[in-house]
Scaffold this motif. Structure first.
Motif, mmCIF file in Angstrom:
data_model
loop_
_atom_site.group_PDB
_atom_site.id
_atom_site.type_symbol
_atom_site.label_atom_id
_atom_site.label_comp_id
_atom_site.label_asym_id
_atom_site.label_seq_id
_atom_site.Cartn_x
_atom_site.Cartn_y
_atom_site.Cartn_z
ATOM 1 N N ASP A 76 0.925 -1.935 13.914
ATOM 2 C CA ASP A 76 0.048 -0.801 13.611
ATOM 3 C C ASP A 76 0.185 0.340 14.617
ATOM 4 O OD1 ASP A 76 -0.908 -2.121 11.416
ATOM 5 O OD2 ASP A 76 -2.684 -2.921 12.421
ATOM 6 N N LYS A 82 6.683 0.095 13.403
ATOM 7 C CA LYS A 82 6.359 0.610 12.070
ATOM 8 C C LYS A 82 7.609 0.844 11.239
ATOM 9 C CE LYS A 82 1.947 2.899 13.098
ATOM 10 N NZ LYS A 82 1.245 4.200 13.180
ATOM 11 N N LYS A 87 10.870 -5.817 10.323
ATOM 12 C CA LYS A 87 9.426 -6.034 10.338
ATOM 13 C C LYS A 87 9.055 -7.228 9.468
ATOM 14 C CE LYS A 87 7.021 -2.661 8.712
ATOM 15 N NZ LYS A 87 6.439 -1.317 8.713
ATOM 16 N N TYR A 255 4.014 0.950 -0.732
ATOM 17 C CA TYR A 255 4.269 0.343 0.577
ATOM 18 C C TYR A 255 2.979 0.253 1.392
ATOM 19 C CZ TYR A 255 6.123 -0.412 5.259
ATOM 20 O OH TYR A 255 6.368 -0.916 6.515
ATOM 21 N N GLN A 256 2.149 1.301 1.316
ATOM 22 C CA GLN A 256 0.888 1.289 2.049
ATOM 23 C C GLN A 256 -0.015 0.158 1.564
ATOM 24 O OE1 GLN A 256 0.244 3.097 4.734
ATOM 25 N NE2 GLN A 256 2.301 3.975 4.512
ATOM 26 N N MET A 259 1.459 -3.201 2.779
ATOM 27 C CA MET A 259 1.290 -3.421 4.211
ATOM 28 C C MET A 259 -0.051 -4.049 4.566
ATOM 29 S SD MET A 259 3.522 -3.063 6.502
ATOM 30 C CE MET A 259 2.435 -2.858 7.919
ATOM 31 N N GLY A 262 1.359 -7.626 3.785
ATOM 32 C CA GLY A 262 2.700 -7.827 4.323
ATOM 33 C C GLY A 262 3.381 -9.100 3.874
#
Length: 292
Positions: A76, A82, A87, A255-256, A259, A262
């Motif tokens: 974050d 990021k 990731k 994607y947001q 996340m 995840g």
């Protein structure tokens, strides 16, 4: 708002927990408290872990809440995390095992080049080894290389020295040479790289490591199918057209949302390459069976 948790013991056995008292300190002197017994407390903790986004990380890396918290915090807050291509693939080793930014940079480069390594191997003076996170035997430990790998009967220790050769003190230089000699006597190959070499010449560092395990540029080529370059892809969740990048198979909006949890294995709707509905793709595997 402050939250305090007190443990209340059983009346007939003070060594056993009867319940948990959770107190919420609100504005002023207002305090609200509630007693929870073991099953309810466990359910509450599970909910908290889930809401904070720790649960998928804990499941992915089989790690503790504290370790998941550290990973989530870095993802974050750290700009490098990021945008990292790895990731939620190498986060545990990167955040919880690597001990310096240099180690993290080299780890990511090694993984991208498909070089499998072990971190923080404990090599003892009697040539026995133990593995992270096993405790170190201070009486028997010889060294803990940052990275360790084996190839064609070679045992290779890699060190990321956090200084240049000019910055090393005489004591450090003597100590390093002594450890290197002992490792070589035990059958290890030793590779040491300075801060400058890793930060300014990481590709050369990787070449040296590849050469040490017998990989040369001639036998390490990549062939693209029919030399066709695909530029347009499909968001695997909503079907919108995006740039074709298997490392980023979602549009910005999707994607947001992704996340928040995840989950690399969460089933998505479309194939990133052909754009067809298949309900078999995921962030970690964005192609349908026909396009793989």
């Amino acid at each position: 708002m402050k939250v305090k948790i007190d443990v209340e013991a059983k009346k007939d056995d003070s060594s056993k927990i009867d319940c948990y008292k959770i107190s919420f300190q609100l504005a002023g002197d207002i305090e609200v408290s509630k007693k929870l017994y073991e099953p309810d407390m466990k359910e509450l903790l599970d909910d908290i872990v889930d809401v904070l986004g720790y649960k998928p990380i804990m499941e992915k890396f089989n790690c503790t809440i504290k370790e998941a918290q550290e990973i989530r915090k870095k993802i974050d807050r750290d700009s490098d995390c990021k945008d990292c291509e790895l990731k939620l693939k190498e986060c545990y080793r990167c955040c919880n095992v690597c001990e310096s930014p240099l180690e993290r940079d080299l780890l990511k480069a090694l993984v991208k080049n498909n070089i499998e390594v072990e971190l923080q191997l404990r090599i003892n003076k009697d040539n026995t080894v133990s593995h992270f996170p096993e405790p170190v035997d201070p009486e028997n430990i010889l060294t803990i290389p940052d990275f360790y790998l084996e190839s064609d009967n070679k045992k290779i220790c890699i060190y990321t020295d956090g200084h240049t050769y000019h910055e090393r003190t005489e004591y450090q230089a003597v100590r390093d040479r002594s450890i290197d000699r002992e490792l070589q006597n035990l059958g290890y190959v030793v590779l040491r790289f300075t801060t400058s070499e890793i930060r300014n010449g990481l590709s050369k560092v990787i070449k040296v490591i590849k050469k040490s395990i017998g990989i040369t540029e001639e036998n390490n080529f990549d062939v693209s199918l029919n030399n066709i370059k695909i530029t347009e892809g499909t968001c695997i969740r909503c079907g919108a057209k995006i740039s074709y990048d298997l490392k980023k198979p979602l549009c910005d909006d999707c994607y947001q949302v992704w996340m928040q949890f995840g989950n690399m294995d969460y089933t998505e709707r479309y194939c990133c390459k052909c754009g067809k509905e298949c309900y078999s793709t995921s962030y970690g595997s964005p192609l349908c069976k026909n396009c793989i």
